[in-house]
Design a protein around this motif. Structure first.
Motif, PDB file in Angstrom:
ATOM      1  N   THR A  96       0.990  -1.286  -0.033  1.00  0.00           N
ATOM      2  CA  THR A  96      -0.070  -0.074  -0.067  1.00  0.00           C
ATOM      3  C   THR A  96       0.987   1.290   0.102  1.00  0.00           C
ATOM      4  N   SER A  97       0.394   2.328  -0.702  1.00  0.00           N
ATOM      5  CA  SER A  97       1.096   3.504  -0.598  1.00  0.00           C
ATOM      6  C   SER A  97      -0.103   4.686  -0.691  1.00  0.00           C
ATOM      7  N   ARG A 125      -7.411   4.406  -5.223  1.00  0.00           N
ATOM      8  CA  ARG A 125      -8.634   5.178  -4.655  1.00  0.00           C
ATOM      9  C   ARG A 125      -8.311   6.720  -4.429  1.00  0.00           C
ATOM     10  N   ALA A 126      -8.977   7.502  -5.175  1.00  0.00           N
ATOM     11  CA  ALA A 126      -9.055   8.902  -4.920  1.00  0.00           C
ATOM     12  C   ALA A 126     -10.457   9.229  -4.749  1.00  0.00           C
ATOM     13  N   THR A 127     -11.352  10.058  -5.486  1.00  0.00           N
ATOM     14  CA  THR A 127     -12.389  10.433  -5.409  1.00  0.00           C
ATOM     15  C   THR A 127     -13.191   9.223  -5.925  1.00  0.00           C
ATOM     16  N   GLU A 128     -12.810   8.390  -6.934  1.00  0.00           N
ATOM     17  CA  GLU A 128     -13.107   7.322  -7.219  1.00  0.00           C
ATOM     18  C   GLU A 128     -12.138   6.147  -7.148  1.00  0.00           C
ATOM     19  N   VAL A 169      -3.786  10.070  -3.634  1.00  0.00           N
ATOM     20  CA  VAL A 169      -4.470   8.739  -4.186  1.00  0.00           C
ATOM     21  C   VAL A 169      -3.771   7.682  -3.254  1.00  0.00           C
ATOM     22  N   ALA A 170      -4.663   6.875  -2.475  1.00  0.00           N
ATOM     23  CA  ALA A 170      -4.101   5.635  -1.897  1.00  0.00           C
ATOM     24  C   ALA A 170      -4.369   4.357  -3.086  1.00  0.00           C
TER      25      ALA A 170
END
Length: 176
Positions: free
Chosen positions: A27-28, A55-58, A33-34
């Motif tokens: 993970t980062s 994963r950001a806004t979507e 943005v994940a």
């Protein structure tokens, strides 16, 4: 006593960097943005196969392929070119799809394609990726499959996806 301890520490071998374990989930987070991903290196070291959730806004899951040699000539506008990629799981029939290419990388994020590929990746003992390089010569890489479906499931779950199910996107909120 202390000088001997210091000598022993100084004489101790320096740990050598290890190659990342195939299919380890990482993970980062950067720039809002994940990301969660899992990957493996081709048997011949020529390329890397990745399943990634951003994963950001979507949320977006993609299957990605990176080679040490150019796969597509760079375009002046920086856009991705579409080109066929075939994947064979355990020496089965080829599953061919159009992926987006730029330089040394190729990816697909089409939900239906990603669902099909991740379901097959999760079960495969061997994955063969077939495409052409930037000079239109055949390029092939063979990867060992994951030890089980857990790494693929973890990446999908990070984006709210379920292994084997095409995600249902929520209906857009009507403008007021």
């Amino acid at each position: 006593m202390i000088p001997i301890l210091l000598l022993l520490q100084a004489a101790a071998p320096t740990p050598t960097p290890t190659t990342p374990t195939p299919w380890t989930v990482r993970t980062s987070s950067a720039g809002g943005v994940a990301s969660t991903s899992t990957s493996t290196i081709a048997r011949d070291g020529s390329s890397r196969l990745v399943v990634k959730c951003d994963r950001a806004t979507e949320a977006l899951v993609s299957v990605q392929f990176f080679a040490k040699q150019p796969l597509q000539m760079a375009g002046d506008d920086g856009s991705f070119a579409s080109k066929a990629v075939a994947l064979r799981f355990d020496n089965g029939a080829a599953n061919g799809y159009d992926w987006q290419f730029r330089a040394f990388a190729a990816f697909t994020s089409n939900d239906t394609v990603v669902t099909s590929l991740t379901l097959q990746l999760a079960k495969a003992k061997q994955i063969k990726v077939e495409t052409t390089n930037a000079s239109n010569f055949r390029f092939e890489a063979v990867f060992d499959g994951p030890p089980g479906d857990a790494p693929i499931r973890q990446v999908l779950q990070a984006c709210g996806y379920v292994l084997g199910q095409v995600p249902v996107m929520p209906a857009p909120v009507p403008a007021k």
